[in-house]
Design a protein around this motif. Structure first.
Motif, PDB file in Angstrom:
ATOM      1  N   PRO A 315       0.809  -1.428   0.158  1.00  0.00           N
ATOM      2  CA  PRO A 315       0.126   0.085   0.019  1.00  0.00           C
ATOM      3  C   PRO A 315       0.976   1.377  -0.060  1.00  0.00           C
ATOM      4  N   ALA A 316       0.472   2.432  -0.559  1.00  0.00           N
ATOM      5  CA  ALA A 316       1.178   3.496  -0.826  1.00  0.00           C
ATOM      6  C   ALA A 316       0.291   4.712  -0.419  1.00  0.00           C
ATOM      7  N   MET A 317       0.653   5.736   0.176  1.00  0.00           N
ATOM      8  CA  MET A 317      -0.016   7.112   0.391  1.00  0.00           C
ATOM      9  C   MET A 317       0.497   8.336  -0.420  1.00  0.00           C
ATOM     10  N   ASN A 318      -0.504   8.651  -1.040  1.00  0.00           N
ATOM     11  CA  ASN A 318      -0.405   9.842  -1.890  1.00  0.00           C
ATOM     12  C   ASN A 318      -0.505  11.158  -1.213  1.00  0.00           C
ATOM     13  N   VAL A 319       0.828  11.629  -0.837  1.00  0.00           N
ATOM     14  CA  VAL A 319       0.779  12.739   0.222  1.00  0.00           C
ATOM     15  C   VAL A 319       0.673  13.934  -0.731  1.00  0.00           C
ATOM     16  N   ASN A 320       1.181  13.830  -2.034  1.00  0.00           N
ATOM     17  CA  ASN A 320       1.343  15.180  -2.715  1.00  0.00           C
ATOM     18  C   ASN A 320      -0.113  15.693  -3.084  1.00  0.00           C
ATOM     19  N   ASP A 321      -1.357  14.773  -3.063  1.00  0.00           N
ATOM     20  CA  ASP A 321      -2.509  15.360  -3.363  1.00  0.00           C
ATOM     21  C   ASP A 321      -3.441  15.465  -2.323  1.00  0.00           C
ATOM     22  N   SER A 322      -2.699  15.540  -1.221  1.00  0.00           N
ATOM     23  CA  SER A 322      -3.470  15.721   0.111  1.00  0.00           C
ATOM     24  C   SER A 322      -3.548  17.492   0.230  1.00  0.00           C
ATOM     25  N   VAL A 323      -4.772  17.859   0.826  1.00  0.00           N
ATOM     26  CA  VAL A 323      -5.051  19.588   0.941  1.00  0.00           C
ATOM     27  C   VAL A 323      -3.812  20.190   1.415  1.00  0.00           C
ATOM     28  N   GLN A 326      -0.929  20.075  -1.363  1.00  0.00           N
ATOM     29  CA  GLN A 326      -1.223  20.861  -2.401  1.00  0.00           C
ATOM     30  C   GLN A 326      -1.369  22.474  -2.151  1.00  0.00           C
ATOM     31  N   LYS A 327      -2.220  22.782  -1.281  1.00  0.00           N
ATOM     32  CA  LYS A 327      -2.180  24.375  -0.889  1.00  0.00           C
ATOM     33  C   LYS A 327      -1.252  24.863  -0.391  1.00  0.00           C
ATOM     34  N   PHE A 328      -0.395  24.361   0.649  1.00  0.00           N
ATOM     35  CA  PHE A 328       0.546  25.126   1.357  1.00  0.00           C
ATOM     36  C   PHE A 328       1.987  24.891   0.637  1.00  0.00           C
ATOM     37  N   ASP A 329       2.396  23.578   0.377  1.00  0.00           N
ATOM     38  CA  ASP A 329       3.695  23.436  -0.048  1.00  0.00           C
ATOM     39  C   ASP A 329       3.576  23.787  -1.422  1.00  0.00           C
ATOM     40  N   ASN A 330       2.905  23.373  -2.231  1.00  0.00           N
ATOM     41  CA  ASN A 330       2.800  23.725  -3.775  1.00  0.00           C
ATOM     42  C   ASN A 330       2.442  25.167  -4.222  1.00  0.00           C
ATOM     43  N   LEU A 331       1.434  25.613  -3.482  1.00  0.00           N
ATOM     44  CA  LEU A 331       1.089  27.020  -3.961  1.00  0.00           C
ATOM     45  C   LEU A 331       1.739  28.108  -3.129  1.00  0.00           C
ATOM     46  N   TYR A 332       1.474  27.864  -1.690  1.00  0.00           N
ATOM     47  CA  TYR A 332       2.188  29.262  -0.915  1.00  0.00           C
ATOM     48  C   TYR A 332       3.678  29.235  -0.855  1.00  0.00           C
ATOM     49  N   CYS A 333       4.166  28.024  -0.747  1.00  0.00           N
ATOM     50  CA  CYS A 333       5.594  27.863  -0.816  1.00  0.00           C
ATOM     51  C   CYS A 333       6.175  28.320  -2.038  1.00  0.00           C
ATOM     52  N   GLY A 516      -5.332  -5.440   6.196  1.00  0.00           N
ATOM     53  CA  GLY A 516      -6.829  -5.514   5.341  1.00  0.00           C
ATOM     54  C   GLY A 516      -7.243  -4.144   5.275  1.00  0.00           C
ATOM     55  N   ARG A 517      -6.789  -3.171   6.118  1.00  0.00           N
ATOM     56  CA  ARG A 517      -7.486  -1.550   5.913  1.00  0.00           C
ATOM     57  C   ARG A 517      -6.825  -1.258   4.485  1.00  0.00           C
ATOM     58  N   TYR A 518      -5.446  -1.026   4.143  1.00  0.00           N
ATOM     59  CA  TYR A 518      -5.212  -0.778   2.915  1.00  0.00           C
ATOM     60  C   TYR A 518      -4.594  -1.917   2.062  1.00  0.00           C
ATOM     61  N   LYS A 519      -5.073  -1.831   0.879  1.00  0.00           N
ATOM     62  CA  LYS A 519      -4.749  -2.990   0.136  1.00  0.00           C
ATOM     63  C   LYS A 519      -3.455  -2.582  -0.728  1.00  0.00           C
ATOM     64  N   GLN A 520      -3.073  -3.444  -1.803  1.00  0.00           N
ATOM     65  CA  GLN A 520      -2.103  -2.970  -2.526  1.00  0.00           C
ATOM     66  C   GLN A 520      -2.273  -2.003  -3.719  1.00  0.00           C
ATOM     67  N   ASP A 521      -2.549  -0.657  -3.083  1.00  0.00           N
ATOM     68  CA  ASP A 521      -3.118   0.330  -4.183  1.00  0.00           C
ATOM     69  C   ASP A 521      -2.540   1.735  -3.523  1.00  0.00           C
ATOM     70  N   VAL A 522      -2.826   2.747  -4.226  1.00  0.00           N
ATOM     71  CA  VAL A 522      -2.448   4.115  -3.713  1.00  0.00           C
ATOM     72  C   VAL A 522      -3.519   4.855  -3.239  1.00  0.00           C
ATOM     73  N   TYR A 523      -3.357   5.367  -2.048  1.00  0.00           N
ATOM     74  CA  TYR A 523      -4.358   6.044  -1.190  1.00  0.00           C
ATOM     75  C   TYR A 523      -4.299   7.521  -0.955  1.00  0.00           C
ATOM     76  N   LEU A 524      -5.209   8.282  -0.847  1.00  0.00           N
ATOM     77  CA  LEU A 524      -5.162   9.628  -0.184  1.00  0.00           C
ATOM     78  C   LEU A 524      -5.158   9.721   1.279  1.00  0.00           C
ATOM     79  N   LEU A 525      -4.456  10.860   1.831  1.00  0.00           N
ATOM     80  CA  LEU A 525      -4.331  10.806   3.228  1.00  0.00           C
ATOM     81  C   LEU A 525      -5.934  11.169   3.773  1.00  0.00           C
TER      82      LEU A 525
END
Length: 571
Positions: A315-323, A326-333, A516-525
């Protein structure tokens, strides 16, 4: 990005190139400006201070001193020294080209790997040409399980980390709240991110929460050598230094991963290089990983590709698309750091300059807003009609790159794509056009096409190169097309606190999640975690949240404690 020759990948980072040190303060035109260049004669000082002496002009243009008894004497003449400029070009290529591990193509580019002394690594000595890989270093505890530029810089790095801690309130609060519980006890985290003071605070927080960490750099230019030294001194196995070659880059990653008796069970990645390396080189190790946390567009794209092909076995966690990312690191930074990076490298004024920004995602929006506020004329290129319409509504002219490439003064890429600026575009640019990249990967500008015999590379200063065409036209290339803000300047610590806290919570969530909570996929926070990260930063501004009444919460169908927005909500 894949491994070097033998399992190569066209998108692997371009090899770093050697650069001789810039002329010192005692040479060149700057020396003529020194106060010691010419002393004012003593008689001149006496003229100004003695009221009994009057001075008058000689007929030949010199000065005379007239004493009270009427005697006239000629004053010593002040010798005026002109600033001397060398007629011939300074030669930067006098050092012998290195061979062996370092790629021969580096001698073509002649780009810089020296530390950027104004901010990033002021304690670094660029005169030391010995590769850190060839040094035998030990910290004060006798450990040699690290590879940094100079372990003696640790004290300076520690001071920078202490400064960063003051601007990272949420991470420090998380460290204080959770260190008793040790939610990461037993976690063995291997990381590949930018190694800065802010990353050091994150690493030490993960350590305080019970994790063991090994770390490498995700960018060959962004490492702060003194911070890497401080981490090594504290006992963290860190393998990174500013100005690595391509071979060094992959060697450092391998040293983090390939350790006898140490099996990583968590990955924290920025760009996907570490994940790709383990997946390709150590498939058995990859299958035992419990979770991956990825924070960049490039790395997330690779994870989705693996998932789509059915090859992502963890399982993988996609932190890049967390709000919060996206808004603070990508935009404001990026809204602040784009100006910082351009100013430090080029000393340019932005008012009236014509700039084209390729991509109007969160990074592009931040760059455009900053440049517009400084008085620049900003054009935008975009493939997505929704982002394109946003650019138009924000007052920017939407164009194709070919339409403005001949007239713009600055070209900035921030798409996450490849070959956005091609050799054809580079050939058509005006003289002295500045070209840089704000995306994670170095694939957006086709720098490889510039490494040809007919073009001359000339180093200007650290991370700044002139690429000169046969007709004399030149462009200014920053950081060899790599990430501008982290290669050439710094980024606001407070924003990185938001991202680092998000990464830490994602690691805790994946590591402690029941099977079992997270399967072999990419998830959002989870949305609840995004809101928690934001709430930890509010006390810094003495901000006070309004609380829902029971009646209001029932009317909206919400829990009084959140989450307050559905997952599809666009902030």
């Amino acid at each position: 990005m894949g491994p070097p020759a033998g399992g190569g990948d066209p998108e692997a980072p371009a090899p770093a190139a050697e650069r001789p040190p810039a002329p010192g303060p005692g040479s060149g035109p700057a020396a003529a400006l020194s106060p010691a260049a010419g002393k004012v004669p003593q008689a001149s000082a006496m003229k100004r201070s003695d009221p009994h002496h009057q001075h008058q002009r000689h007929r030949d243009g010199g000065e005379a001193l007239v004493s009270p008894d009427g005697t006239v004497t000629e004053a010593p003449r002040t010798v005026k020294k002109q600033i001397q400029f060398a007629d011939q070009k300074q030669e930067f290529n006098k050092r012998p080209t290195k061979i062996g591990r370092r790629s021969l193509s580096r001698s073509i580019s002649q780009s810089s790997t020296d530390s950027y002394s104004s901010a990033a690594s002021y304690t670094d000595s660029s005169d030391d040409e010995t590769s850190p890989r060839d040094k035998q270093q030990k910290n004060s505890k006798g450990s040699s399980d690290f590879c940094v530029k100079n372990i003696k810089q640790a004290e300076f790095g520690r001071r920078e980390i202490e400064i960063a801690e003051q601007e990272m309130p949420a991470l420090m609060a998380l460290r204080k709240r959770a260190q008793g519980e040790k939610p990461l006890a037993g976690a063995k985290i291997v990381g590949c991110t930018h190694i800065t003071a802010q990353t050091a605070v994150l690493m030490e927080t993960l350590g305080a929460l019970g994790a063991q960490c090994r770390w490498a750099a995700c960018n060959i230019y962004s490492t702060l050598n003194e911070v890497a030294a401080a981490l090594a001194e504290s006992g963290f196995p860190v393998f990174a230094w500013k100005g690595e070659s391509e071979d060094d880059f992959w060697w450092c990653i391998d040293r983090c991963v390939n350790v006898e008796g140490w099996q990583p069970n968590m990955i924290l990645d920025d760009g996907g290089d570490l994940t790709h390396w383990i997946y390709k080189k150590y498939p058995n190790m990859f299958k035992k990983i419990k979770g991956i946390v990825e924070e960049s567009v490039t790395g997330v794209h690779r994870l989705y590709q693996l998932s789509k092909a059915g090859k992502l076995c963890v399982p993988a966690m996609n932190v890049n698309d967390s709000v919060t990312k996206q808004k603070f690191d990508n935009l404001y930074c990026c809204r602040e750091s784009i100006l910082d990076g351009l100013k430090r490298t080029t000393d340019m004024m932005f008012g009236g300059k014509q700039v084209v920004v390729c991509g109007y995602g969160e990074v592009g929006k931040g760059c455009c807003a900053a440049l517009k506020a400084m008085g620049s004329i900003v054009y935008v290129t975009e493939i997505d009609p929704i982002c394109a319409l946003q650019a138009c509504m924000d007052g920017f002219r939407l164009v194709k790159l070919n339409e403005v490439i001949r007239q713009v003064d600055i070209v900035i890429t921030c798409t996450g794509n490849k070959n956005v600026v091609t050799r054809e575009h580079l050939d058509r640019m005006k003289n002295s056009c500045i070209v840089c990249n704000m995306g994670h990967s170095n694939t957006e500008i086709d720098v490889a096409s510039l490494r040809t015999p007919e073009l001359t590379w000339e180093r200007v200063r650290s991370q700044v190169d002139h690429v000169i065409w046969p007709d004399g036209k030149r462009i200014v290339l920053l950081a060899e097309g790599r990430l501008l803000n982290l290669s050439c300047s710094t980024v606001p610590t407070f924003v990185l606190s938001i991202t680092a806290t998000t990464q830490a919570l994602a690691l805790i969530e994946l590591y402690n999640a029941p099977e079992g909570r997270y399967k072999q996929d990419v998830y959002l926070l989870p949305k609840k975690m995004d809101e928690y990260v934001a709430s930890l930063h509010l006390p810094t501004f003495d901000a006070h949240l309004t609380e829902l009444t029971d009646e209001q919460a029932k009317y909206l169908g919400l829990n009084k404690n959140g989450p307050f927005k559905p997952n599809y909500y666009r902030y």
